[in-house]
Write a protein that holds these residues in place. Structure first.
Motif, PDB file in Angstrom:
ATOM      1  N   ALA A  66       0.817  -1.208   0.000  1.00 36.72           N
ATOM      2  CA  ALA A  66       0.000   0.000   0.000  1.00 36.72           C
ATOM      3  C   ALA A  66       0.852   1.260   0.000  1.00 36.72           C
ATOM      4  O   ALA A  66       0.419   2.310  -0.499  1.00 36.72           O
ATOM      5  CB  ALA A  66      -0.930  -0.002   1.211  1.00 36.72           C
ATOM      6  N   ALA A  67       2.072   1.164   0.528  1.00 33.19           N
ATOM      7  CA  ALA A  67       2.950   2.341   0.572  1.00 33.19           C
ATOM      8  C   ALA A  67       3.314   2.818  -0.830  1.00 33.19           C
ATOM      9  O   ALA A  67       3.666   3.996  -1.011  1.00 33.19           O
ATOM     10  CB  ALA A  67       4.210   2.017   1.361  1.00 33.19           C
ATOM     11  N   PHE A  69       1.366   3.429  -3.162  1.00 32.65           N
ATOM     12  CA  PHE A  69       0.382   4.412  -3.618  1.00 32.65           C
ATOM     13  C   PHE A  69       0.693   5.815  -3.104  1.00 32.65           C
ATOM     14  O   PHE A  69       0.255   6.806  -3.681  1.00 32.65           O
ATOM     15  CB  PHE A  69      -1.023   4.020  -3.153  1.00 32.65           C
ATOM     16  N   GLY A  70       1.445   5.905  -2.008  1.00 31.07           N
ATOM     17  CA  GLY A  70       1.693   7.200  -1.398  1.00 31.07           C
ATOM     18  C   GLY A  70       0.428   7.745  -0.758  1.00 31.07           C
ATOM     19  O   GLY A  70      -0.426   6.997  -0.284  1.00 31.07           O
ATOM     20  N   ARG A  71       0.309   9.062  -0.783  1.00 34.74           N
ATOM     21  CA  ARG A  71      -0.862   9.718  -0.187  1.00 34.74           C
ATOM     22  C   ARG A  71      -1.943   9.844  -1.257  1.00 34.74           C
ATOM     23  O   ARG A  71      -1.716  10.432  -2.316  1.00 34.74           O
ATOM     24  CB  ARG A  71      -0.473  11.087   0.360  1.00 34.74           C
ATOM     25  N   VAL A  72      -3.132   9.302  -0.968  1.00 34.27           N
ATOM     26  CA  VAL A  72      -4.206   9.217  -1.957  1.00 34.27           C
ATOM     27  C   VAL A  72      -5.382  10.096  -1.550  1.00 34.27           C
ATOM     28  O   VAL A  72      -5.882  10.007  -0.419  1.00 34.27           O
ATOM     29  CB  VAL A  72      -4.691   7.765  -2.118  1.00 34.27           C
ATOM     30  N   ALA A  73      -5.842  10.934  -2.472  1.00 34.08           N
ATOM     31  CA  ALA A  73      -7.076  11.702  -2.277  1.00 34.08           C
ATOM     32  C   ALA A  73      -8.209  10.948  -2.950  1.00 34.08           C
ATOM     33  O   ALA A  73      -8.161  10.693  -4.159  1.00 34.08           O
ATOM     34  CB  ALA A  73      -6.944  13.093  -2.874  1.00 34.08           C
ATOM     35  N   VAL A  74      -9.206  10.562  -2.172  1.00 33.90           N
ATOM     36  CA  VAL A  74     -10.425   9.992  -2.740  1.00 33.90           C
ATOM     37  C   VAL A  74     -11.411  11.155  -2.879  1.00 33.90           C
ATOM     38  O   VAL A  74     -11.941  11.664  -1.896  1.00 33.90           O
ATOM     39  CB  VAL A  74     -11.002   8.878  -1.858  1.00 33.90           C
ATOM     40  N   ILE A  75     -11.622  11.588  -4.115  1.00 36.66           N
ATOM     41  CA  ILE A  75     -12.445  12.777  -4.355  1.00 36.66           C
ATOM     42  C   ILE A  75     -13.899  12.363  -4.525  1.00 36.66           C
ATOM     43  O   ILE A  75     -14.240  11.589  -5.424  1.00 36.66           O
ATOM     44  CB  ILE A  75     -11.968  13.538  -5.613  1.00 36.66           C
ATOM     45  N   TYR A  76     -14.742  12.876  -3.655  1.00 35.41           N
ATOM     46  CA  TYR A  76     -16.175  12.626  -3.785  1.00 35.41           C
ATOM     47  C   TYR A  76     -16.959  13.732  -3.089  1.00 35.41           C
ATOM     48  O   TYR A  76     -16.414  14.494  -2.297  1.00 35.41           O
ATOM     49  CB  TYR A  76     -16.558  11.250  -3.260  1.00 35.41           C
ATOM     50  N   GLY A  77     -18.236  13.814  -3.455  1.00 31.88           N
ATOM     51  CA  GLY A  77     -19.074  14.906  -2.962  1.00 31.88           C
ATOM     52  C   GLY A  77     -19.348  15.884  -4.086  1.00 31.88           C
ATOM     53  O   GLY A  77     -20.133  15.634  -4.987  1.00 31.88           O
ATOM     54  N   LEU A  97     -10.218   1.177   0.674  1.00 30.27           N
ATOM     55  CA  LEU A  97      -8.779   1.437   0.572  1.00 30.27           C
ATOM     56  C   LEU A  97      -8.128   1.478   1.950  1.00 30.27           C
ATOM     57  O   LEU A  97      -7.045   0.908   2.160  1.00 30.27           O
ATOM     58  CB  LEU A  97      -8.544   2.755  -0.172  1.00 30.27           C
ATOM     59  N   GLN A  98      -8.774   2.128   2.896  1.00 26.48           N
ATOM     60  CA  GLN A  98      -8.222   2.193   4.251  1.00 26.48           C
ATOM     61  C   GLN A  98      -8.166   0.811   4.889  1.00 26.48           C
ATOM     62  O   GLN A  98      -7.246   0.518   5.664  1.00 26.48           O
ATOM     63  CB  GLN A  98      -9.051   3.153   5.101  1.00 26.48           C
ATOM     64  N   ASN A  99      -9.138  -0.041   4.559  1.00 26.80           N
ATOM     65  CA  ASN A  99      -9.129  -1.422   5.071  1.00 26.80           C
ATOM     66  C   ASN A  99      -7.849  -2.159   4.684  1.00 26.80           C
ATOM     67  O   ASN A  99      -7.426  -3.092   5.375  1.00 26.80           O
ATOM     68  CB  ASN A  99     -10.321  -2.211   4.514  1.00 26.80           C
ATOM     69  N   GLN A 100      -7.253  -1.731   3.569  1.00 21.83           N
ATOM     70  CA  GLN A 100      -6.079  -2.416   3.029  1.00 21.83           C
ATOM     71  C   GLN A 100      -4.788  -1.654   3.304  1.00 21.83           C
ATOM     72  O   GLN A 100      -3.748  -1.944   2.712  1.00 21.83           O
ATOM     73  CB  GLN A 100      -6.271  -2.639   1.524  1.00 21.83           C
ATOM     74  N   GLY A 101      -4.864  -0.669   4.197  1.00 22.82           N
ATOM     75  CA  GLY A 101      -3.667   0.037   4.619  1.00 22.82           C
ATOM     76  C   GLY A 101      -3.256   1.193   3.739  1.00 22.82           C
ATOM     77  O   GLY A 101      -2.155   1.745   3.910  1.00 22.82           O
ATOM     78  N   VAL A 102      -4.106   1.591   2.780  1.00 22.26           N
ATOM     79  CA  VAL A 102      -3.774   2.717   1.909  1.00 22.26           C
ATOM     80  C   VAL A 102      -3.942   4.025   2.681  1.00 22.26           C
ATOM     81  O   VAL A 102      -4.915   4.209   3.419  1.00 22.26           O
ATOM     82  CB  VAL A 102      -4.672   2.724   0.650  1.00 22.26           C
ATOM     83  N   TRP A 359      -8.765  -1.563  -4.865  1.00 20.63           N
ATOM     84  CA  TRP A 359      -7.287  -1.629  -4.955  1.00 20.63           C
ATOM     85  C   TRP A 359      -6.858  -1.697  -6.415  1.00 20.63           C
ATOM     86  O   TRP A 359      -5.934  -1.006  -6.838  1.00 20.63           O
ATOM     87  CB  TRP A 359      -6.793  -2.861  -4.192  1.00 20.63           C
ATOM     88  N   HIS A 360      -7.539  -2.539  -7.180  1.00 21.96           N
ATOM     89  CA  HIS A 360      -7.156  -2.731  -8.576  1.00 21.96           C
ATOM     90  C   HIS A 360      -7.349  -1.459  -9.386  1.00 21.96           C
ATOM     91  O   HIS A 360      -6.479  -1.090 -10.200  1.00 21.96           O
ATOM     92  CB  HIS A 360      -7.971  -3.871  -9.194  1.00 21.96           C
ATOM     93  N   ILE A 361      -8.462  -0.774  -9.202  1.00 19.40           N
ATOM     94  CA  ILE A 361      -8.699   0.467  -9.937  1.00 19.40           C
ATOM     95  C   ILE A 361      -7.625   1.496  -9.581  1.00 19.40           C
ATOM     96  O   ILE A 361      -7.076   2.192 -10.447  1.00 19.40           O
ATOM     97  CB  ILE A 361     -10.109   1.018  -9.662  1.00 19.40           C
TER      98      ILE A 361
END
Length: 366
Positions: A66-67, A69-77, A97-102, A359-361
């Motif tokens: 998961a590391a 990926f670095g820091r990930v922004a999940v954009i929604y809203g 994503l957080q469930n998998q350590g991202v 994760w795959h996406i």
């Protein structure tokens, strides 16, 4: 029969309900869980099942940690008419994503400055509708040189414009339901003469069936137009296709098992309520098509996806009329990821759970 929405995989289709009618699902949430059980217990599934599982492992395997990926922004809203759906979709993706350590964080452009995205290594876009699905966000991220999930500027802008998408498909020789642009000065009788009745009236730049109305009689057209134009100036009328409704999920340039949709009211269409709020819509995997027809529909959908220059993941909606002909309706370049959504359902039938799917996406950005 239902009406307008939105490589041969038939041997990989899974019946994802274990009631007497094994293919019908009236509530998608337990259906997702049932798919996993079916995948373990149905001995009649393709002899290549183990290979399929290995291929899924391979697809997700190029990002091991998961590391990476670095820091990930999940954009929604966001601020579009699809904000409520985006909030549900995004929250589910963020949790997966957080469930998998991202190291994933919610980013809502309605409340945050878009320039703050420079602080992230990549973006998982779950921003449905205008602003997130029409090329605007894609252009910003491209300018910032930030990797993002899904399609780029061109495909996003085209895909959000139903008319230009259909014009492109027509130019490529791909079958799409006949249509006409409408204005306040349109001769309604001329529209009926050209397209017949019933009709479906749609805003050109909206998703999730927002602002859509089925028209059965000539005198209903002005009111339907007035409803649609509240969502924007561009409004279209489309020929009503009587028949069966399908959706085709595409991930990594592969068409997943086709899903057939059947609203409880089979005289109506797969509207916003049926998509997100009702639990009486039925979903069918296997979809009920012959192996040859399913393969043909998957190939047609892939051609439509590629014609728009879509990338990564998305969804094509289509109809089959009573004569057996397929008609493309539209493309969705940022599909829903709620409990009622079709991408997780198709992925589950392919052997991929929701966390793995997310994760795959995201791994497509690495």
């Amino acid at each position: 029969m239902t009406t307008n929405n939105k490589e041969n995989m038939s041997t990989q289709n899974l019946a994802i309900d274990d009631t007497e009618d094994r293919s019908a699902i009236t509530n998608p949430e337990p259906a997702l869980a049932a798919a996993a059980q079916a995948g373990q217990s149905d001995a009649s599934i393709s002899p290549n099942e183990e290979e399929n599982k290995k291929s899924i492992s391979t697809m997700t395997g190029h990002v091991k940690d998961a590391a990476q990926f670095g820091r990930v922004a999940v954009i929604y809203g966001g601020s579009s008419n699809e904000r409520s759906v985006s909030l549900d979709s995004g929250a589910a993706v963020l949790q997966a994503l957080q469930n998998q350590g991202v190291d994933a964080t919610h980013f809502d452009p309605k409340h945050q400055d878009i320039t703050e995205l420079r602080d992230y290594d990549r973006v998982f876009n779950v921003l449905h509708g205008r602003g997130g699905e029409d090329g605007l966000l894609q252009g910003v991220l491209q300018w910032f040189d930030i990797p993002q999930t899904g399609s780029g500027v061109l495909a996003s802008a085209l895909g959000m414009d139903k008319v230009r998408t259909k014009q492109l498909w027509q130019g490529c020789g791909l079958s799409t339901a006949p249509f006409s642009l409408l204005t306040a000065d349109t001769d309604w009788q001329q529209v009926v003469n050209m397209l017949g009745l019933p009709l479906i009236i749609k805003p050109v730049h909206e998703g999730s069936s927002i602002g859509m109305t089925k028209v059965n009689h000539l005198d209903e057209l002005p009111a339907a137009y007035a409803t649609a134009v509240q969502c924007g100036d561009a409004v279209m009328a489309e020929r009503w296709i009587t028949g069966r409704e399908f959706t085709i999920v595409i991930i990594d340039d592969e068409a997943y098992p086709v899903i057939r949709l059947e609203p409880a009211d089979i005289t109506n269409f797969y509207d916003f309520e049926a998509k997100y709020n009702r639990n009486d819509t039925s979903y069918y995997i296997p979809c009920g098509l012959s192996a040859a027809d399913e393969k043909h529909l998957q190939e047609l959908s892939l051609a439509a996806f590629r014609a728009v220059d879509a990338k990564g993941w998305g969804r094509i909606d289509a109809m089959q009329d009573e004569a057996g002909n397929f008609w493309l309706l539209e493309i969705n370049t940022v599909p829903g990821m709620t409990s009622h959504s079709l991408v997780p359902m198709a992925a589950k039938a392919r052997g991929m759970d929701f966390d793995t799917l997310c994760w795959h996406i995201l791994s497509q950005t690495v």
